[in-house]
Design a protein around this motif. Structure first.
Motif, PDB file in Angstrom:
ATOM      1  N   TYR A  86       2.872 -19.054  11.226  1.00  0.00           N
ATOM      2  CA  TYR A  86       2.282 -18.085  10.517  1.00  0.00           C
ATOM      3  C   TYR A  86       1.940 -17.069  11.668  1.00  0.00           C
ATOM      4  N   ARG A 100      -1.887 -23.285   3.844  1.00  0.00           N
ATOM      5  CA  ARG A 100      -1.624 -21.975   3.633  1.00  0.00           C
ATOM      6  C   ARG A 100      -2.922 -21.040   3.206  1.00  0.00           C
ATOM      7  N   ARG A 109      -0.240 -26.795   1.021  1.00  0.00           N
ATOM      8  CA  ARG A 109      -1.087 -25.680   0.099  1.00  0.00           C
ATOM      9  C   ARG A 109      -2.225 -25.216   0.819  1.00  0.00           C
TER      10      ARG A 109
END
Length: 313
Positions: free
Chosen positions: A27, A114, A111
């Motif tokens: 990321y 994120r 999820r």
């Protein structure tokens, strides 16, 4: 000696990279603490030194339209973050008690990772609060607490996201903070829209109550950890820091509430023009991201405390 110091830094950097959760390593701004620390140092220098000097002999910019777009965009972003936190566990599988870190690569864990990263990244977007202050020559709003909150909050969150990104008890305060920011940025978006919207801002006083509620919820939730016989897969340091954040800012805003609304020691409104990143001149307390408020955020770390004012956390 310099060689030894450099060698130690290199070893520390390598160690941190090896400990970074593989699920979040790719990321943006997660490869090492060097990138985000550089950005935050540049932010502090701009806010405290470079920005004010650049604007010293210039007229303040009129940025109402930009602030309206910015604030309402932040409303949408924070609403999405809240939704994702809920769907990643808090409204589905979590117990709201000893919820464990998920070390798997399940769809729900990914999820949660994120949205944890997105919450962290949103703190860099919020640095624009200070940019608006500088460009509008509202230097009085750029207090120590404001700068501290905007720089320290994302710095600490890098460690949380890089080492323990997938949920756990510690993610609760982020969800609550994002919820508060939805309300806060909506308020400041209306405030920046001009005098015709002032009649819709009668609930300014309750922004402080919302902030106090945030701190109570966060502190009570995280305090459960200290009374449980066993709650594995947590990082005690994160638990302690979150508890200290909640208690400290609850005391701070309680004092503001007493001074402003019980003792009546509020500054009189000078006019109805938008102040700050869209706030009005009257004292407003907001805590954002646990921000001890900035742009009107209750800046769990972005705030102003001066003559009865507390801004943007």
């Amino acid at each position: 000696m310099l060689r030894e110091a450099f060698s130690s830094v290199v070893k520390l950097h390598g160690y941190l990279q090896s400990r970074t959760d593989a699920r979040v390593r790719d990321y943006p701004l997660m490869q090492s603490p060097v990138q985000m620390t550089t950005i935050l140092l540049a932010y502090v220098i701009f806010a405290v030194y470079v920005g004010p000097r650049l604007m010293a002999n210039r007229k303040p910019f009129s940025l109402n339209r930009a602030m309206i777009i910015y604030n309402l965009s932040m409303v949408l972003l924070n609403a999405y973050i809240v939704y994702e936190f809920m769907m990643s566990g808090w409204a589905t599988t979590f117990t709201w008690r000893c919820d464990l870190l998920d070390l798997s690569s399940s769809p729900q864990a990914l999820r949660m990772i994120r949205v944890a990263w997105l919450f962290y990244f949103s703190k860099f977007i919020e640095l624009l609060d200070t940019v608006f202050f500088v460009l509008r020559k509202k230097q009085s709003q750029i207090t120590f607490l404001h700068v501290f909150h905007h720089s320290f909050m994302p710095w600490t969150w890098w460690w949380g996201v890089s080492l323990t990104p997938a949920g756990g008890m510690g993610s609760f305060h982020a969800m609550v903070n994002a919820s508060v920011h939805v309300i806060m940025y909506f308020y400041y978006g209306l405030s920046a829209a001009g005098p015709r919207f002032q009649k819709y801002l009668w609930w300014k006083k309750y922004m402080t109550a919302i902030q106090l509620t945030q701190f109570i919820l966060v502190s009570l939730h995280i305090s459960q950890y200290y009374f449980m016989e066993k709650c594995d897969y947590q990082v005690p340091l994160w638990i302690h820091l979150i508890w200290m954040y909640g208690v400290f800012f609850f005391l701070l805003f309680s004092n503001f509430w007493i001074q402003a609304y019980i003792k009546g020691n509020r500054l009189p409104a000078m006019d109805h023009k938008p102040n700050q990143n869209g706030s009005t001149p009257e004292p407003v307390t907001v805590v954002r991201n646990g921000k001890h408020c900035e742009n009107g955020h209750a800046n769990y770390a972005n705030g102003k405390i001066a003559m009865g004012k507390v801004k943007n956390i």
